[in-house]
Scaffold this motif. Sequence first.
Motif, PDB file in Angstrom:
ATOM      1  N   UNK A 126       0.819  -1.224   0.000  1.00  0.00           N
ATOM      2  CA  UNK A 126       0.000   0.000   0.000  1.00  0.00           C
ATOM      3  C   UNK A 126       0.850   1.269   0.000  1.00  0.00           C
ATOM      4  N   UNK A 127       2.172   1.110  -0.002  1.00  0.00           N
ATOM      5  CA  UNK A 127       3.081   2.257   0.054  1.00  0.00           C
ATOM      6  C   UNK A 127       4.017   2.216  -1.143  1.00  0.00           C
ATOM      7  N   UNK A 128       4.128   3.315  -1.840  1.00  0.00           N
ATOM      8  CA  UNK A 128       5.067   3.440  -2.954  1.00  0.00           C
ATOM      9  C   UNK A 128       5.921   4.683  -2.723  1.00  0.00           C
ATOM     10  N   UNK A 129       7.236   4.534  -2.868  1.00  0.00           N
ATOM     11  CA  UNK A 129       8.156   5.656  -2.695  1.00  0.00           C
ATOM     12  C   UNK A 129       9.106   5.686  -3.883  1.00  0.00           C
ATOM     13  N   UNK A 130       9.214   6.860  -4.482  1.00  0.00           N
ATOM     14  CA  UNK A 130      10.099   7.059  -5.624  1.00  0.00           C
ATOM     15  C   UNK A 130      11.142   8.112  -5.265  1.00  0.00           C
ATOM     16  N   UNK A 131      12.255   8.110  -5.985  1.00  0.00           N
ATOM     17  CA  UNK A 131      13.292   9.125  -5.789  1.00  0.00           C
ATOM     18  C   UNK A 131      13.603   9.780  -7.122  1.00  0.00           C
ATOM     19  N   UNK A 132      13.762  11.076  -7.082  1.00  0.00           N
ATOM     20  CA  UNK A 132      14.129  11.854  -8.261  1.00  0.00           C
ATOM     21  C   UNK A 132      15.280  12.775  -7.878  1.00  0.00           C
ATOM     22  N   UNK A 133      16.179  13.007  -8.825  1.00  0.00           N
ATOM     23  CA  UNK A 133      17.241  13.984  -8.577  1.00  0.00           C
ATOM     24  C   UNK A 133      16.752  15.338  -9.059  1.00  0.00           C
ATOM     25  N   UNK A 134      17.490  16.354  -8.748  1.00  0.00           N
ATOM     26  CA  UNK A 134      17.118  17.699  -9.166  1.00  0.00           C
ATOM     27  C   UNK A 134      17.734  18.114 -10.482  1.00  0.00           C
ATOM     28  N   UNK A 135      18.540  17.234 -11.085  1.00  0.00           N
ATOM     29  CA  UNK A 135      19.151  17.507 -12.389  1.00  0.00           C
ATOM     30  C   UNK A 135      19.889  18.840 -12.418  1.00  0.00           C
ATOM     31  N   UNK A 136      20.447  19.240 -11.257  1.00  0.00           N
ATOM     32  CA  UNK A 136      21.219  20.477 -11.197  1.00  0.00           C
ATOM     33  C   UNK A 136      20.395  21.747 -11.185  1.00  0.00           C
ATOM     34  N   UNK A 137      19.054  21.618 -11.114  1.00  0.00           N
ATOM     35  CA  UNK A 137      18.166  22.773 -11.162  1.00  0.00           C
ATOM     36  C   UNK A 137      17.617  23.062  -9.770  1.00  0.00           C
ATOM     37  N   UNK A 138      17.508  24.278  -9.392  1.00  0.00           N
ATOM     38  CA  UNK A 138      16.942  24.788  -8.135  1.00  0.00           C
ATOM     39  C   UNK A 138      17.721  24.317  -6.912  1.00  0.00           C
ATOM     40  N   UNK A 139      17.202  24.603  -5.722  1.00  0.00           N
ATOM     41  CA  UNK A 139      17.900  24.269  -4.473  1.00  0.00           C
ATOM     42  C   UNK A 139      18.121  22.772  -4.330  1.00  0.00           C
ATOM     43  N   UNK A 140      17.177  21.967  -4.772  1.00  0.00           N
ATOM     44  CA  UNK A 140      17.346  20.511  -4.704  1.00  0.00           C
ATOM     45  C   UNK A 140      18.471  20.086  -5.641  1.00  0.00           C
ATOM     46  N   UNK A 141      18.450  20.553  -6.849  1.00  0.00           N
ATOM     47  CA  UNK A 141      19.457  20.181  -7.834  1.00  0.00           C
ATOM     48  C   UNK A 141      20.857  20.631  -7.478  1.00  0.00           C
ATOM     49  N   UNK A 142      20.955  21.733  -6.727  1.00  0.00           N
ATOM     50  CA  UNK A 142      22.264  22.213  -6.268  1.00  0.00           C
ATOM     51  C   UNK A 142      22.708  21.521  -4.980  1.00  0.00           C
TER      52      UNK A 142
END
Length: 160
Positions: A126-142
């Motif tokens: 019943x739980x799904x978790x995915x991960x994505x990178x920020x591809x160098x964009x915005x505060x997450x990407x940096x």
Amino acid sequence: MRVGIGEDLHRVEEGRTLVLGGITIEGAAGLAGHSDADVLLHAVTDAVLGAAGKGDLGTHFPSSDDRWKDADSRVFLGEALRMAREDGWSLANVDATVRAERPRLASHLGAIRESIAEIAGVEPARVNVKAKSGEGVDAVGRGEAIGATAAVLLEAAPRG
């Protein structure tokens, strides 16, 4: 049925432990926050509260309240689910995405999924978790922040 969406973002802070989905990620910088700063559980908690019509994380667990200083975010999710159950709702499923440039999370996703399922008292399916990178964009990407978004479906709890 009721649907809720939650979103959170925390700055990366050296010297703190990184906690995501209730598990510790060794060897990574942690996140700034009043509690343990578990950005993923904060997003899931907000989604549960939203689906249940109970406001948001800050309403129930404000950073201005010293009771929540360094608090374990598993408590927040557990309390949100308790409130939902009191109103006749049960968790049907969670779908969440963590956005992080570092650390790479693929090898941790199974443990995170199991942790959230255990906190929620549901089977991991019943739980799904995915991960994505920020591809160098915005505060997450940096690499300056980690964010999370979650969608939750609540269904009427069986009566009996």
